[in-house]
Design a protein around this motif. Structure first.
Motif, PDB file in Angstrom:
ATOM      1  N   GLY A  58       0.812  -1.216   0.000  1.00 21.43           N
ATOM      2  CA  GLY A  58       0.000   0.000   0.000  1.00 21.43           C
ATOM      3  C   GLY A  58       0.841   1.259   0.000  1.00 21.43           C
ATOM      4  N   SER A  59       1.921   1.258   0.781  1.00 25.04           N
ATOM      5  CA  SER A  59       2.745   2.471   0.875  1.00 25.04           C
ATOM      6  C   SER A  59       3.466   2.763  -0.429  1.00 25.04           C
ATOM      7  N   LEU A  60       3.888   1.722  -1.164  1.00 26.35           N
ATOM      8  CA  LEU A  60       4.569   1.927  -2.439  1.00 26.35           C
ATOM      9  C   LEU A  60       3.658   2.626  -3.445  1.00 26.35           C
ATOM     10  N   ILE A  61       2.384   2.260  -3.433  1.00 20.12           N
ATOM     11  CA  ILE A  61       1.419   2.892  -4.337  1.00 20.12           C
ATOM     12  C   ILE A  61       1.095   4.311  -3.862  1.00 20.12           C
ATOM     13  N   GLY A  62       0.789   4.427  -2.571  1.00 19.81           N
ATOM     14  CA  GLY A  62       0.353   5.706  -2.032  1.00 19.81           C
ATOM     15  C   GLY A  62       1.409   6.796  -2.144  1.00 19.81           C
ATOM     16  N   ILE A  63       2.657   6.468  -1.871  1.00 23.08           N
ATOM     17  CA  ILE A  63       3.693   7.501  -1.860  1.00 23.08           C
ATOM     18  C   ILE A  63       3.984   8.026  -3.259  1.00 23.08           C
ATOM     19  N   GLN A  64       3.836   7.156  -4.280  1.00 24.94           N
ATOM     20  CA  GLN A  64       4.033   7.610  -5.654  1.00 24.94           C
ATOM     21  C   GLN A  64       2.936   8.578  -6.075  1.00 24.94           C
ATOM     22  N   VAL A  65       1.688   8.229  -5.761  1.00 27.22           N
ATOM     23  CA  VAL A  65       0.566   9.098  -6.107  1.00 27.22           C
ATOM     24  C   VAL A  65       0.668  10.424  -5.365  1.00 27.22           C
ATOM     25  N   GLY A  66       0.976  10.348  -4.068  1.00 24.04           N
ATOM     26  CA  GLY A  66       1.085  11.560  -3.261  1.00 24.04           C
ATOM     27  C   GLY A  66       2.157  12.499  -3.777  1.00 24.04           C
ATOM     28  N   ALA A  67       3.304  11.954  -4.175  1.00 24.25           N
ATOM     29  CA  ALA A  67       4.402  12.785  -4.669  1.00 24.25           C
ATOM     30  C   ALA A  67       4.019  13.491  -5.964  1.00 24.25           C
ATOM     31  N   LEU A  68       3.253  12.829  -6.819  1.00 25.88           N
ATOM     32  CA  LEU A  68       2.812  13.458  -8.066  1.00 25.88           C
ATOM     33  C   LEU A  68       1.839  14.610  -7.800  1.00 25.88           C
ATOM     34  N   VAL A  69       0.978  14.429  -6.810  1.00 32.76           N
ATOM     35  CA  VAL A  69      -0.034  15.450  -6.518  1.00 32.76           C
ATOM     36  C   VAL A  69       0.602  16.751  -6.034  1.00 32.76           C
ATOM     37  N   THR A  70       1.781  16.681  -5.427  1.00 34.46           N
ATOM     38  CA  THR A  70       2.436  17.908  -4.948  1.00 34.46           C
ATOM     39  C   THR A  70       2.742  18.873  -6.089  1.00 34.46           C
ATOM     40  N   LYS A  71       2.780  18.371  -7.320  1.00 39.58           N
ATOM     41  CA  LYS A  71       3.081  19.225  -8.465  1.00 39.58           C
ATOM     42  C   LYS A  71       1.909  20.092  -8.891  1.00 39.58           C
ATOM     43  N   VAL A  72       0.712  19.738  -8.420  1.00 39.23           N
ATOM     44  CA  VAL A  72      -0.480  20.477  -8.863  1.00 39.23           C
ATOM     45  C   VAL A  72      -1.281  21.046  -7.689  1.00 39.23           C
ATOM     46  N   VAL A  73      -0.720  20.990  -6.476  1.00 42.03           N
ATOM     47  CA  VAL A  73      -1.419  21.471  -5.283  1.00 42.03           C
ATOM     48  C   VAL A  73      -0.579  22.566  -4.627  1.00 42.03           C
ATOM     49  N   PRO A  74      -1.189  23.679  -4.211  1.00 36.76           N
ATOM     50  CA  PRO A  74      -0.430  24.753  -3.558  1.00 36.76           C
ATOM     51  C   PRO A  74       0.252  24.270  -2.285  1.00 36.76           C
ATOM     52  N   GLY A  75       1.444  24.811  -2.027  1.00 38.15           N
ATOM     53  CA  GLY A  75       2.217  24.406  -0.862  1.00 38.15           C
ATOM     54  C   GLY A  75       1.519  24.678   0.449  1.00 38.15           C
ATOM     55  N   ILE A  76       0.773  25.779   0.531  1.00 35.07           N
ATOM     56  CA  ILE A  76       0.087  26.121   1.774  1.00 35.07           C
ATOM     57  C   ILE A  76      -0.996  25.095   2.092  1.00 35.07           C
ATOM     58  N   THR A  77      -1.622  24.543   1.056  1.00 36.41           N
ATOM     59  CA  THR A  77      -2.634  23.493   1.264  1.00 36.41           C
ATOM     60  C   THR A  77      -1.979  22.239   1.827  1.00 36.41           C
ATOM     61  N   ILE A  78      -0.832  21.884   1.298  1.00 35.49           N
ATOM     62  CA  ILE A  78      -0.099  20.714   1.782  1.00 35.49           C
ATOM     63  C   ILE A  78       0.280  20.901   3.243  1.00 35.49           C
ATOM     64  N   ARG A  79       0.702  22.119   3.599  1.00 35.34           N
ATOM     65  CA  ARG A  79       1.085  22.410   4.977  1.00 35.34           C
ATOM     66  C   ARG A  79      -0.115  22.242   5.911  1.00 35.34           C
ATOM     67  N   GLY A  80      -1.274  22.669   5.443  1.00 37.92           N
ATOM     68  CA  GLY A  80      -2.476  22.512   6.254  1.00 37.92           C
ATOM     69  C   GLY A  80      -2.850  21.060   6.456  1.00 37.92           C
ATOM     70  N   PHE A  81      -2.693  20.244   5.406  1.00 43.34           N
ATOM     71  CA  PHE A  81      -3.005  18.821   5.527  1.00 43.34           C
ATOM     72  C   PHE A  81      -2.026  18.108   6.443  1.00 43.34           C
ATOM     73  N   PHE A  82      -0.777  18.560   6.463  1.00 46.37           N
ATOM     74  CA  PHE A  82       0.186  17.980   7.393  1.00 46.37           C
ATOM     75  C   PHE A  82      -0.297  18.156   8.832  1.00 46.37           C
ATOM     76  N   ALA A  83      -0.657  19.382   9.175  1.00 47.61           N
ATOM     77  CA  ALA A  83      -1.136  19.665  10.529  1.00 47.61           C
ATOM     78  C   ALA A  83      -2.390  18.865  10.848  1.00 47.61           C
ATOM     79  N   LEU A  84      -3.299  18.780   9.879  1.00 47.77           N
ATOM     80  CA  LEU A  84      -4.569  18.092  10.107  1.00 47.77           C
ATOM     81  C   LEU A  84      -4.368  16.593  10.296  1.00 47.77           C
ATOM     82  N   SER A  85      -3.521  15.990   9.475  1.00 43.69           N
ATOM     83  CA  SER A  85      -3.327  14.532   9.565  1.00 43.69           C
ATOM     84  C   SER A  85      -2.636  14.153  10.867  1.00 43.69           C
TER      85      SER A  85
END
Length: 424
Positions: A331-358
């Protein structure tokens, strides 16, 4: 407030360093046919056993580990295998998309799913070891590894892992509920600190505050005041490192290295996260090791620390669940690849907020699970139904939060798949 902010930055940077290691490993495994074939071979007995022999195997297993009646182990079944894939994928999505924090949710997620704390820790440690061996990128970084530095650090890590895992096993022998409570308290403290700092960092960034990370400016020769003081202490034997970065290199007492390794190893033995999240801040900010040397040494120590802890401190005592470990790895091998790709199309501030929330979701999960365990041991006076309700609320808040995050990541991935293909 200054100490809280600085310490929070160190912990977050350590978590990010561990996430970068996971992403590097995942890319190596997914990009190599031989490694994928090895993964397939490891999964064959798990999948075949889950589908064909789940009921027979579950009936053959002992009812309770070690004869303790407080908790029974999760049994071998297709359902628990699928749950482990989901847990690994959730952690992978967080590590890949947010760049930090994914490893911290594995043990809490497994414990919420009914896996005993000591079993969750041992299994997580084995899963990290399997990932490190399969996707080892050590050969790429060997030029940045100071072997004397790494070997002495590992001596301390072995001592710390032995002590940490020994504490877990001793508490389990006394009372399995006490073992779960101890692991829960450790995770509550760690996730609480990271979560509240993450919230502080997110809202500061939203208000236009400085968003620089603690790693900024530390790539070169700069030393923190603490590192400067430690390197002036002449306490033989001394170890020389960073000769290729600083003329003549730097020196530090091996005793500081052993103590640092013991701290990292103890965290790995108790929490099961490999200790990698502590190595980076300790090396760079406490010992004064360059970032380049730290990255290589961190990879080196994770392989040995996780392997030693998983095999000698948990596996031989029966506290590793192979089915869960392989499911989390997949599961982690699949998830980490997808997650890394999404960082290219998502604002950094949104990612920072999700870090705090998770991370806050993990904190709430463990904090809400604690009253039920304390009631079971008779340490607090609270109605059992109320304690169970609090535990259930924390569990649902956690899984709903991580589930919604996962849906959001996959949604962003599929909605922007054309853009991502174009970049590729």
């Amino acid at each position: 407030m200054g100490f809280f902010r600085d310490f929070g930055k160190l912990m977050v940077e350590g978590s990010r360093s561990f996430a970068r290691w996971e992403l590097d490993n995942a890319r190596v495994i997914m990009g190599d046919r031989r490694r994928l074939a090895l993964l397939g071979l490891l999964l064959v007995p798990v999948i075949v056993g889950s589908v064909a022999f789940a009921e027979e195997v579950s009936q053959a297993l002992p009812g309770f580990i070690g004869g303790k009646e407080a908790y029974g182990p999760s049994y071998y079944s297709l359902f628990i295998f699928l749950v482990s894939i989901a847990v690994g994928m959730g952690a992978g999505l967080i590590s890949g998309c947010i760049g930090a924090g994914g490893g911290f949710i594995i043990a809490p997620a497994l414990m919420s799913a009914g896996v005993k704390g000591i079993l969750a820790v041992g299994t997580d440690l084995f899963h990290i070891f399997a990932k490190a061996i399969m996707g080892s990128v050590l050969h790429r970084k060997m030029g940045n590894v100071s072997v004397p530095l790494a070997v002495i650090f590992i001596i301390g890590a072995v001592i710390g892992t032995t002590v940490g895992a020994g504490i877990n096993r001793a508490l389990y022998d006394i009372n399995p509920v006490l073992s779960d409570a101890f692991i829960t308290i450790v995770y509550t403290f760690m996730l609480g600190f990271l979560g509240f700092y993450g919230m502080y960092d997110y809202f500061s960034a939203k208000k236009g505050g400085k968003a620089a990370g603690p790693h900024e400016g530390r790539e070169g020769a700069g030393l923190t005041p603490l590192a400067q003081r430690l390197q002036t202490v002449t306490l033989p034997p001394m170890v020389t490192f960073d000769q290729g970065i600083i003329p003549g290199g730097r020196k530090i007492s091996c005793w500081f290295l052993i103590l640092s390794g013991a701290l990292v190893g103890m965290a790995a033995g108790i929490m099961g996260v490999g200790g990698g999240f502590l190595t980076f801040p300790i090396f760079v900010y406490v010992l004064g090791v360059s970032s380049l040397t730290t990255v290589g040494t961190d990879i080196f120590q994770i392989v040995f620390t996780a392997g030693y802890g998983a095999i000698t401190q948990y596996a031989i005592y029966g506290f590793i669940f192979y089915t869960l470990a392989m499911g989390m790895l997949l599961g982690s091998l699949i998830g980490i690849q997808v997650g890394a790709l999404v960082t290219k199309v998502v604002p950094g501030i949104t990612i920072r907020g999700f870090f705090a929330l998770s991370v806050m979701a993990g904190f709430v999960n463990r904090a809400f699970a604690l009253p039920k365990k304390l009631v079971a041991m008779g340490w607090i006076s609270l109605d059992k139904a109320t304690a169970s309700m609090i535990d259930t609320v924390g569990m649902w808040l956690f899984f709903v939060t991580i589930g919604l995050f996962g849906l959001w990541v996959f949604g962003a991935f599929f909605m922007n798949i054309k853009t991502l293909k174009g970049e590729a």
